[in-house]
Design a protein around this motif. Structure first.
Motif, PDB file in Angstrom:
ATOM      1  N   LEU A 161     -23.188 -32.115  31.426  1.00  0.00           N
ATOM      2  CA  LEU A 161     -23.968 -31.383  32.429  1.00  0.00           C
ATOM      3  C   LEU A 161     -23.179 -31.189  33.726  1.00  0.00           C
ATOM      4  O   LEU A 161     -23.227 -30.125  34.340  1.00  0.00           O
ATOM      5  N   LYS A 162     -22.452 -32.215  34.126  1.00  0.00           N
ATOM      6  CA  LYS A 162     -21.724 -32.165  35.390  1.00  0.00           C
ATOM      7  C   LYS A 162     -20.487 -31.272  35.304  1.00  0.00           C
ATOM      8  O   LYS A 162     -20.259 -30.428  36.171  1.00  0.00           O
ATOM      9  N   TYR A 163     -19.687 -31.451  34.275  1.00  0.00           N
ATOM     10  CA  TYR A 163     -18.404 -30.758  34.207  1.00  0.00           C
ATOM     11  C   TYR A 163     -18.424 -29.467  33.396  1.00  0.00           C
ATOM     12  O   TYR A 163     -17.620 -28.580  33.639  1.00  0.00           O
ATOM     13  N   PHE A 164     -19.314 -29.374  32.412  1.00  0.00           N
ATOM     14  CA  PHE A 164     -19.287 -28.207  31.545  1.00  0.00           C
ATOM     15  C   PHE A 164     -20.464 -27.275  31.754  1.00  0.00           C
ATOM     16  O   PHE A 164     -20.440 -26.134  31.331  1.00  0.00           O
ATOM     17  N   GLU A 165     -21.531 -27.773  32.401  1.00  0.00           N
ATOM     18  CA  GLU A 165     -22.679 -26.923  32.710  1.00  0.00           C
ATOM     19  C   GLU A 165     -22.831 -26.702  34.220  1.00  0.00           C
ATOM     20  O   GLU A 165     -23.759 -26.033  34.661  1.00  0.00           O
ATOM     21  N   ASP A 166     -21.922 -27.308  35.012  1.00  0.00           N
ATOM     22  CA  ASP A 166     -21.902 -27.122  36.468  1.00  0.00           C
ATOM     23  C   ASP A 166     -23.222 -27.489  37.145  1.00  0.00           C
ATOM     24  O   ASP A 166     -23.647 -26.843  38.107  1.00  0.00           O
ATOM     25  N   LYS A 167     -23.881 -28.537  36.637  1.00  0.00           N
ATOM     26  CA  LYS A 167     -25.114 -29.013  37.259  1.00  0.00           C
ATOM     27  C   LYS A 167     -24.775 -30.018  38.354  1.00  0.00           C
ATOM     28  O   LYS A 167     -23.836 -30.801  38.217  1.00  0.00           O
TER      29      LYS A 167
END
Length: 206
Positions: A161-167
């Motif tokens: 979520l943090k690195y690949f979905e830019d959340k």
């Protein structure tokens, strides 16, 4: 003593505020559309089009199957529309709520004998962490993929979520029903775990 470049500072500050205002305006627009959609589901089309691709990508990264992903994503939006009357705006993008529904639907999918997979874009995977002195991108991807397999499910989801979905952390916390501080701690622990495992790899295997 050298004085700071005040002009540059205020330009950067203004840019930062402008970006924050744009985010707030978008959230406000979403809230208005949500309220309108509660009376007329036809108004939901904008939110559907805005988030379909990111929700599809999130689920596909877990299943690795396009047809199964399409079925799951359909359930996500059907559930969202059915529960729209209960939705409460919390100052976060509507997508955070959709990702939470997607996470629950994906877990239901894997309750059987199906094996969970992790499909991650190689370019973004290479940006996750600088593996020491490894310069070859394909080698870097191979090493990180191998190490990520040793993380637990929650750690993998947070990194995804943090690195690949830019959340951001606030969105991830809502999605996982956790405090922001807990999410940050788990993410940093996961990164430290990756680095620690990397340091233990035989140099000949790097």
């Amino acid at each position: 003593m050298t004085l700071p470049n005040l002009k540059s500072y205020y330009i950067k500050k203004a840019h930062s505020l402008s970006k924050r205002e744009n985010i707030d305006e978008e959230i406000l627009k979403e809230e208005q559309l949500i309220e309108a959609s509660k009376k007329d589901l036809g108004q939901f089309e904008y939110l559907y089009n805005k988030y379909y691709e990111s929700i599809f990508r999130y689920v596909y990264h877990r299943t690795g199957d396009e047809d199964e992903t399409a079925d799951i994503v359909s359930k996500v939006f059907i559930n969202a529309m059915n529960a729209l009357d209960k939705y409460e705006c919390r100052g976060l993008p509507f997508g955070a709520w959709l990702f939470r529904i997607a996470s629950n639907e994906t877990k239901k999918y894997f309750r059987g004998s199906k094996t969970m997979v992790l499909c991650i874009d190689e370019q973004k995977l290479a940006e996750l962490w600088n593996c020491g002195q490894v310069e070859d991108e394909s080698d870097k991807v191979r090493i990180i993929e191998k190490l990520i397999e040793h993380l637990n499910e929650e750690e993998i989801v947070i990194l995804q979520l943090k690195y690949f979905e830019d959340k951001n952390f606030k969105e991830i916390a809502l999605l996982l029903n956790k405090k922001e501080s807990a999410v940050k701690m788990k993410m940093y622990r996961a990164l430290n775990k990756l680095k620690s495992m990397y340091d233990k790899i035989d140099p000949l295997d790097k």
